[in-house]
Design an enzyme around this catalytic site. Sequence first.
Site, mmCIF file in Angstrom:
data_model
loop_
_atom_site.group_PDB
_atom_site.id
_atom_site.type_symbol
_atom_site.label_atom_id
_atom_site.label_comp_id
_atom_site.label_asym_id
_atom_site.label_seq_id
_atom_site.Cartn_x
_atom_site.Cartn_y
_atom_site.Cartn_z
ATOM 1 N N GLY A 61 0.811 -1.219 0.000
ATOM 2 C CA GLY A 61 0.000 0.000 0.000
ATOM 3 C C GLY A 61 0.844 1.268 0.000
ATOM 4 O O GLY A 61 2.074 1.211 -0.107
ATOM 5 N N VAL A 75 1.549 3.447 2.402
ATOM 6 C CA VAL A 75 2.497 3.546 3.519
ATOM 7 C C VAL A 75 3.519 2.414 3.429
ATOM 8 O O VAL A 75 4.717 2.606 3.665
ATOM 9 C CB VAL A 75 1.742 3.517 4.868
ATOM 10 C CG1 VAL A 75 2.715 3.495 6.036
ATOM 11 C CG2 VAL A 75 0.814 4.734 4.977
ATOM 12 N N CYS A 91 -1.796 10.776 10.440
ATOM 13 C CA CYS A 91 -0.792 11.582 9.732
ATOM 14 C C CYS A 91 -1.012 13.086 9.873
ATOM 15 O O CYS A 91 -0.060 13.862 9.826
ATOM 16 C CB CYS A 91 -0.765 11.188 8.257
ATOM 17 S SG CYS A 91 -2.393 10.987 7.527
ATOM 18 N N LYS A 141 -10.301 11.891 15.329
ATOM 19 C CA LYS A 141 -8.926 11.457 15.641
ATOM 20 C C LYS A 141 -8.041 12.676 15.914
ATOM 21 O O LYS A 141 -7.213 12.673 16.817
ATOM 22 C CB LYS A 141 -8.336 10.660 14.452
ATOM 23 C CG LYS A 141 -8.919 9.266 14.318
ATOM 24 C CD LYS A 141 -8.177 8.455 13.256
ATOM 25 C CE LYS A 141 -8.696 8.698 11.874
ATOM 26 N NZ LYS A 141 -8.067 7.935 10.818
ATOM 27 N N ARG A 143 -10.025 17.516 2.481
ATOM 28 C CA ARG A 143 -9.181 16.844 1.477
ATOM 29 C C ARG A 143 -8.990 17.815 0.316
ATOM 30 O O ARG A 143 -9.983 18.392 -0.188
ATOM 31 C CB ARG A 143 -9.863 15.572 0.989
ATOM 32 C CG ARG A 143 -9.012 14.722 0.087
ATOM 33 C CD ARG A 143 -7.900 13.966 0.792
ATOM 34 N NE ARG A 143 -8.416 12.897 1.642
ATOM 35 C CZ ARG A 143 -7.689 12.281 2.576
ATOM 36 N NH1 ARG A 143 -6.439 12.625 2.797
ATOM 37 N NH2 ARG A 143 -8.216 11.324 3.310
ATOM 38 N N HIS A 198 0.489 17.179 4.182
ATOM 39 C CA HIS A 198 -0.681 17.732 4.878
ATOM 40 C C HIS A 198 -0.309 19.107 5.443
ATOM 41 O O HIS A 198 0.658 19.239 6.210
ATOM 42 C CB HIS A 198 -1.100 16.823 6.036
ATOM 43 C CG HIS A 198 -1.709 15.510 5.601
ATOM 44 N ND1 HIS A 198 -2.028 15.215 4.303
ATOM 45 C CD2 HIS A 198 -2.087 14.424 6.331
ATOM 46 C CE1 HIS A 198 -2.565 14.004 4.232
ATOM 47 N NE2 HIS A 198 -2.604 13.496 5.451
ATOM 48 N N ASN A 216 2.956 13.325 4.786
ATOM 49 C CA ASN A 216 2.028 12.390 5.450
ATOM 50 C C ASN A 216 2.476 10.944 5.441
ATOM 51 O O ASN A 216 2.175 10.197 6.373
ATOM 52 C CB ASN A 216 0.622 12.498 4.861
ATOM 53 C CG ASN A 216 0.581 12.422 3.366
ATOM 54 O OD1 ASN A 216 1.124 13.293 2.681
ATOM 55 N ND2 ASN A 216 -0.050 11.394 2.835
ATOM 56 N N THR A 217 3.229 10.504 4.399
ATOM 57 C CA THR A 217 3.650 9.098 4.457
ATOM 58 C C THR A 217 5.057 8.937 5.041
ATOM 59 O O THR A 217 5.467 7.827 5.335
ATOM 60 C CB THR A 217 3.579 8.387 3.075
ATOM 61 O OG1 THR A 217 4.466 9.029 2.164
ATOM 62 C CG2 THR A 217 2.171 8.385 2.526
HETATM 63 P P1 NAP Z 1 -3.525 1.312 1.335
HETATM 64 O O1 NAP Z 1 -2.708 1.998 0.306
HETATM 65 O O2 NAP Z 1 -4.955 1.062 1.061
HETATM 66 O O3 NAP Z 1 -2.799 -0.108 1.673
HETATM 67 C C1 NAP Z 1 -3.434 -1.054 2.499
HETATM 68 C C2 NAP Z 1 -2.542 -2.283 2.698
HETATM 69 O O4 NAP Z 1 -3.289 -3.237 3.488
HETATM 70 C C3 NAP Z 1 -2.169 -3.002 1.384
HETATM 71 O O5 NAP Z 1 -0.860 -3.507 1.493
HETATM 72 C C4 NAP Z 1 -3.169 -4.166 1.329
HETATM 73 O O6 NAP Z 1 -2.658 -5.310 0.645
HETATM 74 C C5 NAP Z 1 -3.278 -4.502 2.817
HETATM 75 N N1 NAP Z 1 -4.514 -5.237 3.093
HETATM 76 C C6 NAP Z 1 -5.796 -4.887 2.768
HETATM 77 N N2 NAP Z 1 -6.659 -5.857 3.159
HETATM 78 C C7 NAP Z 1 -5.913 -6.837 3.725
HETATM 79 C C8 NAP Z 1 -6.211 -8.094 4.322
HETATM 80 N N3 NAP Z 1 -7.479 -8.550 4.408
HETATM 81 N N4 NAP Z 1 -5.190 -8.831 4.832
HETATM 82 C C9 NAP Z 1 -3.913 -8.399 4.751
HETATM 83 N N5 NAP Z 1 -3.559 -7.205 4.177
HETATM 84 C C10 NAP Z 1 -4.544 -6.441 3.692
HETATM 85 O O7 NAP Z 1 -3.491 2.086 2.713
HETATM 86 P P2 NAP Z 1 -2.361 3.118 3.299
HETATM 87 O O8 NAP Z 1 -2.700 4.489 2.937
HETATM 88 O O9 NAP Z 1 -1.027 2.568 2.958
HETATM 89 O O10 NAP Z 1 -2.634 3.005 4.854
HETATM 90 C C11 NAP Z 1 -2.210 1.903 5.632
HETATM 91 C C12 NAP Z 1 -2.533 2.185 7.092
HETATM 92 O O11 NAP Z 1 -1.780 3.327 7.514
HETATM 93 C C13 NAP Z 1 -4.010 2.520 7.317
HETATM 94 O O12 NAP Z 1 -4.418 1.986 8.561
HETATM 95 C C14 NAP Z 1 -4.020 4.041 7.335
HETATM 96 O O13 NAP Z 1 -5.080 4.572 8.073
HETATM 97 C C15 NAP Z 1 -2.673 4.350 7.979
HETATM 98 N N6 NAP Z 1 -2.054 5.631 7.613
HETATM 99 C C16 NAP Z 1 -2.014 6.052 6.324
HETATM 100 C C17 NAP Z 1 -1.347 7.260 6.026
HETATM 101 C C18 NAP Z 1 -1.230 7.798 4.619
HETATM 102 O O14 NAP Z 1 -0.732 8.939 4.473
HETATM 103 N N7 NAP Z 1 -1.637 7.089 3.580
HETATM 104 C C19 NAP Z 1 -0.753 7.975 7.039
HETATM 105 C C20 NAP Z 1 -0.826 7.510 8.349
HETATM 106 C C21 NAP Z 1 -1.467 6.338 8.618
HETATM 107 P P3 NAP Z 1 -3.057 -5.603 -0.904
HETATM 108 O O15 NAP Z 1 -2.269 -4.637 -1.733
HETATM 109 O O16 NAP Z 1 -2.623 -7.015 -1.097
HETATM 110 O O17 NAP Z 1 -4.534 -5.404 -1.034
#
Ligand code: NAP
Length: 346
Positions: free
Chosen positions: A13, A15, A146, A202, A232, A239, A324-325
């Site tokens: 994903g 992050v 973030c 949050k 957004r 951010h 943010n990431t």
């Molecule tokens: P994302 O791009 O949607 O990535 C989600 C990840 O979770 C992918 O690797 C996905 O794998 C995996 N996943 C989904 N369903 C799953 C399952 N059933 N079993 C195992 N793995 C699964 O999300 P993201 O933005 O990277 O965010 C990840 C986390 O960090 C979230 O909790 C988010 O709230 C938090 N966060 C995000 C940010 C940001 O700036 N984006 C900042 C701070 C915190 P697949 O690719 O195989 O589907």
Amino acid sequence: MKKTKVGILGATGAVGQRFVQLLENHPWFEVTELAASERSAGKSYTEAVAGRWKISADIPEYARDMQVKACKPGLDCDLVFGALDSSVAGPIESEFAKEGYFVVSNSRNHRFDDDVPLMSAEVNPEHLKLLARQKTKGKIVTNSNCTIMGVTLTLKALMDAFGLEEAMLFSMQAVSGAGYPGVPSLDILGNIVPFISGEEEKTEIEPLKILGTLTDGGIENAKFKISAHCNRVPVYNGHTVCVSVKLGKKAGIEEFKKALADFKGEPQRLKLPSAPEHPILLREEPDRPQARLDLMAGNGMATTVGRIRKDPLMDFKFVTLSHNTVRGAAGAAILNAELMKAKKLI
Ligand code: NAP
């Protein structure tokens, strides 16, 4: 120092990709496992992220041919960085902790567990003492969301110097904060969406735990109040948050600026590998910070602060920008893990 073997849960994903990038050639950590959903498991990392690698540098050599595994204990590592979708992160992280892994997570699921530190390495390193209360063989540490990661650095500096009574936050959050594919382009191009589900809640509560006091009974939240508006905006990364604060005691503008500019924490004193020299960087130009210009300050780990001025309603107002990431997710988690390793908790 012997490198700690680490895995990345949710490695595919937004992050997770940032973890893969930031951990390349890390002096203390070696990535030995990449894991994601059953959709990705069994593929090489290159195949798993084909068409959705969103970092403006190639996939690091070390990761390209690694086989992505399912997010189940049994991985060959001692610590897992968590970048899982919050719809699945909670039980997976608990399972890893139960099986003896350190879990350093970005997901919201365990942030308010009584015995789990909600960590920002410069702000509340003493909260790591909560780990002793976790009954599992492994331990869970979480990051904040973030949006407030960078802001909380400024609130800490101000709280220590002057005390804080109120803070008003208006966020302008990048699309990458929603992961990939995230917000549909037809919703965000040429537009601002004044709602991000769960984000204001949050943003109003998490800084109070991070800035809270460790007591015999757990964390006592900081007492000041926060009001947040979260939006957004069509920005890729970074951010921006407009902040107004009411202080506990009067301060002049120069001492206000000095409190922010001089702020340092344990990561700086310990010279941790990912610690920026200055967690808060002040800009004096009237039109900074800007996401396009200031995003990578301190390798993406510094929060840039500008437009510091008097606020006619409260005491002062200013603008913060953080990546943010990086500071808001993977970079902050790596810094937390470095702090744990430096303190010999890992
Ligand atoms: P994302 O791009 O949607 O990535 C989600 C990840 O979770 C992918 O690797 C996905 O794998 C995996 N996943 C989904 N369903 C799953 C399952 N059933 N079993 C195992 N793995 C699964 O999300 P993201 O933005 O990277 O965010 C990840 C986390 O960090 C979230 O909790 C988010 O709230 C938090 N966060 C995000 C940010 C940001 O700036 N984006 C900042 C701070 C915190 P697949 O690719 O195989 O589907």
